[in-house]
Enzyme design. Sequence first.
Site: not given
Ligand code: AMP
Length: 405
Positions: A7, A90, A179, A209, A211, A240, A282, A332-334, A383
């Site tokens: 990637n 990718r 995505h 994320g 993005g 963005r 963030d 979304g995950e966290n 991915e």
């Molecule tokens: P990604 O682009 O999928 O790596 O997501 C990055 C973004 O996920 C970061 O800028 C954070 O805003 C958010 N993130 C990552 N870890 C956490 C967490 N433990 N709690 C809340 N937001 C998180």
Amino acid sequence: MKVLVINTGSSSLRYQLIDTEKDYVLAKGLCERIGIEGPFLKHVVEEDEILIECEMGTHRQALERVLETIIYTEPAPIKSLDEIDAIGHRIVHGGEYFTDAVLIDETVKEHIAECAKLAPLHNPSHLMAIEGCEELMPGKPQVAVFDTAFHQTMPPMAYMYAIPYEYYDKHKVRKYGFHGTSHKYVARRAAEMIGKPIEELKIITCHLGNGASVTAIKNGKSIDTSMGFTPLAGLVMGSRSGNIDPAIVSYIAENENITATEVTEILNKKSGLLAISGISNDIRDIEKAMDEGNERAKRAYDTFAYRVRLYIGQYSASLGGIDVLVFTAGIGENSARMRKKMVEGLEYIGIKIDDEKNQVHGVEADISADDSKVKTLVIPTNEELMIAEDTERIVKKELLKKQNK
Ligand code: AMP
């Protein structure tokens, strides 16, 4: 099958060596600062992580360093490059050429090169990696897995922009969506988790994320998605803007005495959560600032959540209802707090989450309330695994074709 997943970004190269039979990552890592000062390679095998500072002027050089590192750094997961069965790349943009992953040949490379107009930061580096692999591992099957391919099932009413038709004909200006590999992976996992065939489900996947995009998936196929001609469209993202009134571009350009290209740069890099909050891109920093009473942080947070909620509403209209809602990627995950905020008020379309079940981070979980009509799931995206599986599928299909000839 052992698949090397590659990637590349404009100055980076991520890799994973995956054993697809065991769904197991044998080695992974990334090269950063390719072609600029201070390049380094981070390589991880099981728990062992090493950092190597080395010369990497081009993606080709980075690739050489990666291959050497995989076979010569102990504990080495493989002893020779011959043990790699195939390579999966990718590729960010496949334009209208590709609706699925494909085995790479000269024509595929030409199409990827043509699509470089649409993804100038990514497609050229993808091509360098493909050609590097051809030279360093001659004869090895290589597969291109496109971010855009999953969305090629969108109907014209979803992908056409209401602008002069010649821009579509001449310049291929239309919605492509991105995505795709992530949306496809989590939708498939969602169907497996609830034990129903994907062909019978209406799913909305939210990849949130840095993005971010939302996709409407009917019977396993993408029918609409929030990103557009570029990954700047749709949701509010880390830095963005997402959707804005298009007239803003020339208005800002005239009033700030800058060019349209400079405005677009600002919309990509200095907008989104970062711009509204004035603090960070963030969501963790924004949550902290909100707790300290920062009003702009709260505005940024609420705007992000509201935009996602709007898309869920829109896409439940496109799908004619919704069976499953999925949250994935960093936010979304966290962020349990953001998930709760995003679905606020969506009980009217049957989405109700359970506050206790929602307290999960980075693991697969069903967070729906017992009486919720819609299943709401948290699914960490993967991915690389999806690319490895697509690569295996395409290579096996081609082998079968050859045998039947
Ligand atoms: P990604 O682009 O999928 O790596 O997501 C990055 C973004 O996920 C970061 O800028 C954070 O805003 C958010 N993130 C990552 N870890 C956490 C967490 N433990 N709690 C809340 N937001 C998180």
